[in-house]
Every structure is written in structure tokens, then in C-alpha cells.
Design a protein around this motif. Sequence first.
Motif, PDB file in Angstrom:
ATOM      1  N   GLY A   1     -30.499 -22.081  46.377  1.00 12.84           N
ATOM      2  CA  GLY A   1     -31.876 -22.380  46.410  1.00 12.84           C
ATOM      3  C   GLY A   1     -32.347 -23.051  44.873  1.00 12.84           C
ATOM      4  N   ARG A   2     -33.721 -22.573  44.728  1.00  9.42           N
ATOM      5  CA  ARG A   2     -34.320 -23.170  43.483  1.00  9.42           C
ATOM      6  C   ARG A   2     -33.604 -22.553  42.052  1.00  9.42           C
ATOM      7  NH1 ARG A   2     -39.234 -25.066  41.762  1.00  9.42           N
ATOM      8  NH2 ARG A   2     -39.922 -24.995  39.907  1.00  9.42           N
TER       9      ARG A   2
ATOM     10  N   LYS B   1     -30.639 -23.349  41.473  1.00  6.85           N
ATOM     11  CA  LYS B   1     -29.274 -23.253  41.958  1.00  6.85           C
ATOM     12  C   LYS B   1     -27.926 -23.306  40.906  1.00  6.85           C
ATOM     13  CE  LYS B   1     -26.228 -25.480  45.448  1.00  6.85           C
ATOM     14  NZ  LYS B   1     -24.964 -25.363  44.711  1.00  6.85           N
TER      15      LYS B   1
ATOM     16  N   SER C   1     -24.842 -26.049  39.465  1.00  3.79           N
ATOM     17  CA  SER C   1     -25.730 -27.168  40.062  1.00  3.79           C
ATOM     18  C   SER C   1     -24.891 -27.964  40.734  1.00  3.79           C
ATOM     19  CB  SER C   1     -26.302 -27.669  38.874  1.00  3.79           C
ATOM     20  OG  SER C   1     -25.529 -28.477  38.116  1.00  3.79           O
TER      21      SER C   1
END
Length: 958
Positions: A670-671, A673, A676
Motif C-alpha cells: 500500500g502507501r 510500499k 518499492s
Amino acid sequence: MFDYGNANKNQIKAIKTVDGPLLIIAGPGTGKTFTLVKRAIYLIVEKGIPPEQIMIATFTEKASKELITRITNELMSKGVEVNINDMYIGTFHSICLRLIKENLEFTRIRKNYRILDGFEQQYTIFQYIYKFRNIENYETIFERPIGVWNQSQIIANLVSNISEELVNYRDMQLDNDVRISSLGKLMEVYEDILTQQNLIDFSTIQTEAYRLLVTNENVLFKVMDKIKYIMVDEYQDTNYVQEQLVFLIAGDKHNICVVGDDDQGLYRFRGATIRNILQFPNKFDAQICEQIRLTINYRSEKDIIEFYNNWMKITDGRQFNFKWGKYRFQKDIVAGKNSKIDTSAVIKISGQEVEIDWHENVLEFIEKLKLSGKLTNLNQIAFLFNSVRNKKVIALADYLELHGINVYSPRSDMFFMRIEIKLIIGCLMLTFPTYVQKMEKKDYEFLTDDLYNYYEECIHMVNLYLKKSKNDELKRWIREHGEKHYNLYKNTNYAFLGLMYQIFEHSPFREYLESDLNTSLIDLRPARNLAIISQIISKYEYLHKIDVFSSKNIDKSVEKFFNMYLKFLFCGGIGEYEDDSEYAPSGCVSFLTIHQSKGMEFPIVVVGSLGGTPRIINNNILEDVERKYYKRSAFEIKEDIKYFDFWRLYYTAFSRAQNLLVLSCIEKKGRGKQPSKYFESAYRKLHSYNDPEFKMDRFEFEEVKNVNLKNTYSFTSHIAVYENCAMQYKFFKELGFIPARVGATIFGMLVHQTIEDIHRTAIRKEEKLITPDNIKLWFDTNYDSISMSERAYIGQSQLDVALKQVIRYVDRQKGNWHRIQDAEVEVGLVKPNYILQGTVDLVEGEGNTVEIVDFKAEKKPDIFSDFDKIEHYKKQLQVYSHLIEEKTGKMVSKMHIYYTGEENSVPFITFPKEKKAIEATIKAFDDVVEKIQNKDFVQKSQSQILCNNCDLRFYCKK
């Protein structure tokens, strides 16, 4: 037959290719420094090139020291003696500074100039911000309203970047864009401040050297005639002015060898451009520039090499897509050693969603390494992050330290959080009750809540210490000085720095300073940090011209110190002490930034910051200046730059590992992450440290690289200081404390520098200019620059005496100017474990012999009562004479100490030159240096006069 050591085929080719342009593309761990060293040796030994014709530019002082050490050691093993001062080996800044010093009269800079570091540059701009604010449309330079301190930072960045691109700011002043024209005027104001105050910053060191060479044909020809072979390390990190300097000095010979790795170009934010290395071959006619690739890696396990090779190839992703194209030299690094392990050398350590899970797993990994018996020292582990100031990184370091794992993280900006720093700030603050009363009432509108809380914490910590320790002596001292400062009616004989040295008489500071220097860096940290705070205070006193407290200045000085100066340092952050001679401190894991780790290697590397994403940094005004006024158009495609820089950064990180590379993060979806998307495919394939497939016991971890750097010692700054007082040497030379009482006198400097001007004039065969009027002009100019630099002055009667000494010397020398051969000659003696340096004031003589002279601005001493002092000078001259003979090939017939203050009798003492005496003197210096290197600082001075004038007298009292 030249000894190439273990050089491979391409390294040998690079070593032997010495004429014409050469580009060496050296991947990680491919023996770049080895090749540079061998190439320098080959030039000197095999090709017979005099050392003074060679220039080697590096990017760090540590790198230049390593090159000097390795080159001199190998030359000594071959029986070749060189004066290392003749070779131009150093950072670009140090080489440029040398060119400026050697030709100072042709620059805008005067003697006794001061070099500003990054903070001082910003602080100087802040002090003169009113001058910048008077510029029409000044506010348009900034993209949004910001505070004065942040304005100063932006101004410093802008002037440095633009000046290093050699932009003519007068052209900018005519621009129709008010932002650019205002910036052009700002640059002029900044340059005027530097000129008026006789200051130079790091960027103007280089631009001034460039200006010197392009505006003075004779100087350029002299430099070109002297330097015939140029080598530049880390060429991918050079900027425009550095490239121009290299080609300017090389001239038509084009004997330029540049070494670097385009995949490790990390310093765009400092103005570096990757185009310099990528386009280097295009600077010459077709096929002239030889290109050699070093691709055999002797550092890392095969798995690690394959991992970072693949990292550079995988540039097509689910949501990103870029091609290297012409912006990278295509290369595949191959392993130079056979792997002896049958388990993966690239793994991961994960935490699941929460921070504590990550902390626990990292700690468990380290403990397993310790239990395996394969880890011999914690310093074999290095953690690399984008920033070590990140809260998550600091939290991990705190967790490890809480569980017995020492962490070395000098750039985490935790300096002000250290106990010893809080205590010293608290003690100083409590001696100024007027300030403390107002601070506790929060009467200072410019202090942030963070700083209020910090200062209150410092005071609370001192009070708590006094209560627990029952240290009545320190309590009494604080109270007495508080009362004195509260009711100050006459000047003190100290300011902040002198006050701090008085505190050192008391615990706990005495105990901090009594640490054995042979102990670990962790144990020495308090003493090192107190030395740093002495440097900080010294800069403040210099910048604000404070040497004593008076009833008029005390309140204002204290408020400026705590509310402005320390505030800026507190907000900007300060790094702790870093020791070049210790690669990674024993008993600690290292927490480093990826930038900081460049050029280093560690057996086990843990790379964090895997939540990172490519980011483009916009600077609209700088981009507009670049488009209109830079000497060359933009190189890389702007949209791809963020990818290029991101990939290069982590390539550098991954390639630091020798035996085991670990990727580490808190796995999160999610936000925010992690990892990356840019790391996802590479990370997903890795085994975890606790997977059964990973066999920790298969490894044999390397020892941390031993750093062998030769230190340089001078007669006056090191040998004499140690012989006078080893304790004083420990504090001021070894630990880096700054003395509050400066020993050098303005009087002596003034006489010495004016006589040097006279000698320089005679060397140029311009004796007719040595007139009373010109002598007075040189004298006055030197006094202006010395008094500005030292922030101190002498009375007219002393000035008259100093000028009289100079004129008397000139009168005695008339008719003998032709005998002067050189002045202020820097000489160096290379020894197996150190380099001994000195400066000879004057070399004169005729025919095949010379005489050397050392000047003292005093009356000739009594040869009996001052025997020891004279004997010391004699030893110094004996070694100088030996070095001058090596440098010039001429025999030294006499050695003189010339006393300019002697009015009636013969003004000099002359010594014969004796070979056995010189050998004995050098042996004595060897013994002194051995004691210094063994950290033998027990011996104290027996001179009461020396002790009475020493800042450590309070500490030594007990």
C-alpha cells in the motif's frame, strides 16, 4: 624489467600507456588505485619523468594520502628518493590552492586569506544579508517566502554552482528576466564581500585558479612547462571548471589520464556532470584517445557481482521504462576470484509491517553472525542508507546500541544529543544567569520550541549531575562565574573558549579528557566531541571579533551565541569525528550514507532505504541560467536523469560488499510500499537470512581493510610542540582542540611577510623596486591583511619597530640581491612511516654552493642562557640543508639564523653543516614521531612560562 606486481593484461596496458590521452573505465573493485600508483611509479622509474612533472588529482584528502603513501613506499623500496612537495598530488582544491599560493600576487586574494567551509560560507552570507536585500527584485530569486537562514543557504548553493560553471555574472545582470538579473547582481555583491574580507570559499578556490591561468600567460606557461603528465581519479565526479583546469594545464601535450566509473557518478547535486567522462574521448581527434576497461573485480563474491550487473541491465519495469543509450559505457564486471562457498552471497532481512519486527530480525542476524564464529569483529558489518538522519535509521541504531551492539554513525547529526555536549553547553549557559532567566521565561522570539526544550534539557542535565555526583567544586565554580558575569564591571581575560577551558578543571570533563588515545573510538568519543565544540566556539569568536567579555558586550554576545549561532548549527546538524586512519572503528557496526561509503569496501554490507524512488529535483532559476548562460547545453534527457541517478546510487551501494550483500527493509504494502517497485523483482528472488537454504557457516569473512596512511609532520607545528609539551600536543594536534591563546605574534608575521615580499621582488630581478616607498606599501598591505585575518592589532610604536627591522635588513643586504636563489621553499623528507615537512625562508649563494637562512623577528639571544632554543633551530636547519641539497643538487655550505631585531652586532648565528649531525638529528626526529604515533603523551612541559600561557593550565592543575 619493470615490476608490474599482480597486474592483469588491461592494468599493464593502462600502466604503460603514458603519452597522449587515456580513459580508464574502472568498475568496482578492479584495482583502480593499484593501477594509478603503478602508473606513477612507471613514469618516474621506467620513463625517467621527474616527479615534479606529475600531477594527480583526487576527490578526497584520504584518497590523496593513500596515493602518496603507496607511491612513496614503492619508490623507497626501489631506492628512489623524491621530494613529495614537488609532485602535485592532492584534491582539486588543494592543487588549486597551491597554484594560488605560488602566484598570489597575480590574484585578487591577499596574504593571510581565510578559507570558508560550507557553514562559514552560509553564515558569512547571513551576516551580510542586508547587502543582498538591497538588490532590486531580490525576493524573486526565491520560489517562495523563506527565513533569512534558508535564504543564505540557497544563495550559497547558487553562487557556488554558477561560479563553477564559469558564468559571467555581468552578462546575467543585463537579462530581461528580473530573477536572473537580480541573481547576477547578487553574485557581484557576494564577490565584493569575499574580496573586501579577503575570503575564499571552496568554489572560488577553483575559479580563482582558473582565472589566474587564463589571465596570466606567463603563469600558465610556467605551470604547463612544469606539469607534463596529468592523472585524474574519479573523473565521473568532476564539474565544468575542473575539466577546464585539466585541459588548460595539459595544453597541446594532451598527456591526460582520467580514471573513473560512470556507473558511480553520484555528485550531480555538487555540480558534477557525468558528461565529462562519457565525452572525454570526443575531446580529441578520432582514434587518438586510448580507452581501457578494467572489469575484473577482485573484491566481491560472484553472486554479488552478478546481482549488481543485473541491476544496471533491468531498466524495464511495470511502471518505469528508460534506456541507458549513450549515457553509459556498456560493461560487464567479472569475478577475479573463485567462489569457495556453496550458498547465496546475496540475501535479505525483512521486517513485517512493524518497525520492532525489523529491529529484532536485524539484531538476530548480527547475533547469529557472532555465534557462527565467522565474524571476528563487528566492524566487518556496514549498514548503508540514503540518509542516516532518517528517524527509522536512528531508531534502528538506538535499538542495536540498547542491545549491546555499538554503532558508529558520525554523520547522523546526533552531536548535540551527546551527554558531554549537553553538559558543556549547560555549564556554559549557567554562568550567564541573565540569559538563563530570559530563556526560562521564553522571552526570545526567535528561539524555536525545539531549541528551548533542548537548552532546558542541558541545564536540567547539569543540575541532575551536580545533585547526584555532589560535585561541590564545579557547583561553586558555576556560581562564582555566574555572579561575576551578572555584575560584570571590568573586562575578563577570556571569552567563551577560555571559559570552556576553565571548566576542564572539573569532573566529569577531566575524566573525558583523560582517555587513553590507544583506546577505541567509542571510548574516545566524548573527548573528540569536546574538541569539536572548541572548534565551533573558536569560529564564533572569530566571526564576531570577540576575545574577552566586557560589561558592554557580554549580554549581546551571549544571546547571539546561543540564539543565533548555535541555533543554526543545531538545526543544520553536525557530524561527529571521523578518523581517516581507521577504516571502520573496531567493535562497532558502521551506519553510513551510500555517498559516504563510496570508495570503501566491507565484508558484509546491509543496504537499507529500499522504499526509495527516483525523484527529480527542480531548481527553476538555476535551470534558466543553465539554458541561457552555461558554456554548453544540457547533456542528459531531463526526464531520465532521476532514473540514471537512482540506479547509479544503488549500484554503488551494492558493489561495496565483499563477501555478503544483504537487502533490508520493513516489508509493507500500500502507501509507502517497501520494497518499492524499483527493487521488487530483485528483492523477491532473495533467500532470507533465516531460510534453511542460506548457510552462514560456509563463509570466511575478510578482515576489514587496513588503512596505511602516512601522516605529515612539520618541525614547528609538530616536532617543536611535542618536544615542548607532549600533553599540549595530545590536545591541540591529536584531539584537535583549538587554542584560545594564539602563540604566533602579529609582529613576527609582519616582519617575516614583508621580507618575503622583498625576496620575491629580488628573485624576479626587480631590485630597483626595493625602495623605501614600496617597502612601506608592502608593509602596510601585510599589516592590513594580517590584522584582518587575526582580528587583532598592534600599537604604532610596535609598527615603527617592525618597519625599522625590515629597513635595517634591506640596508644590510644592498648589493647582495643577486645572491638570492629562492624564498619560502617547501621541502619534505619521505620516511618509511611518515613525511617530514618544512619551509626554508631563504636560499642564497653563488656557484655550486648555497646557504640557507631562517629569520627570527627578535634580538639575537644569549648563546649560553638560550642554548637549548638555539640548538633546536640548529637541528631544524640541519635537516633543511639535507633536503635543499636533494632538491637543488647544490651543496649547502652554511646555515644561518638571522635575527632582524639585532641592532648593533652581527645579526646572525652561523652553523657548519655536518653529515653525522644531520643523521643524528633525523634519528631524533624519528624517535619523536614514533612516540607521537604510539600515542605517548605523558610528558608535560617543565617550563612555567609555557604552562602559564597554555589553555590547559586549568586541566593540568590537578
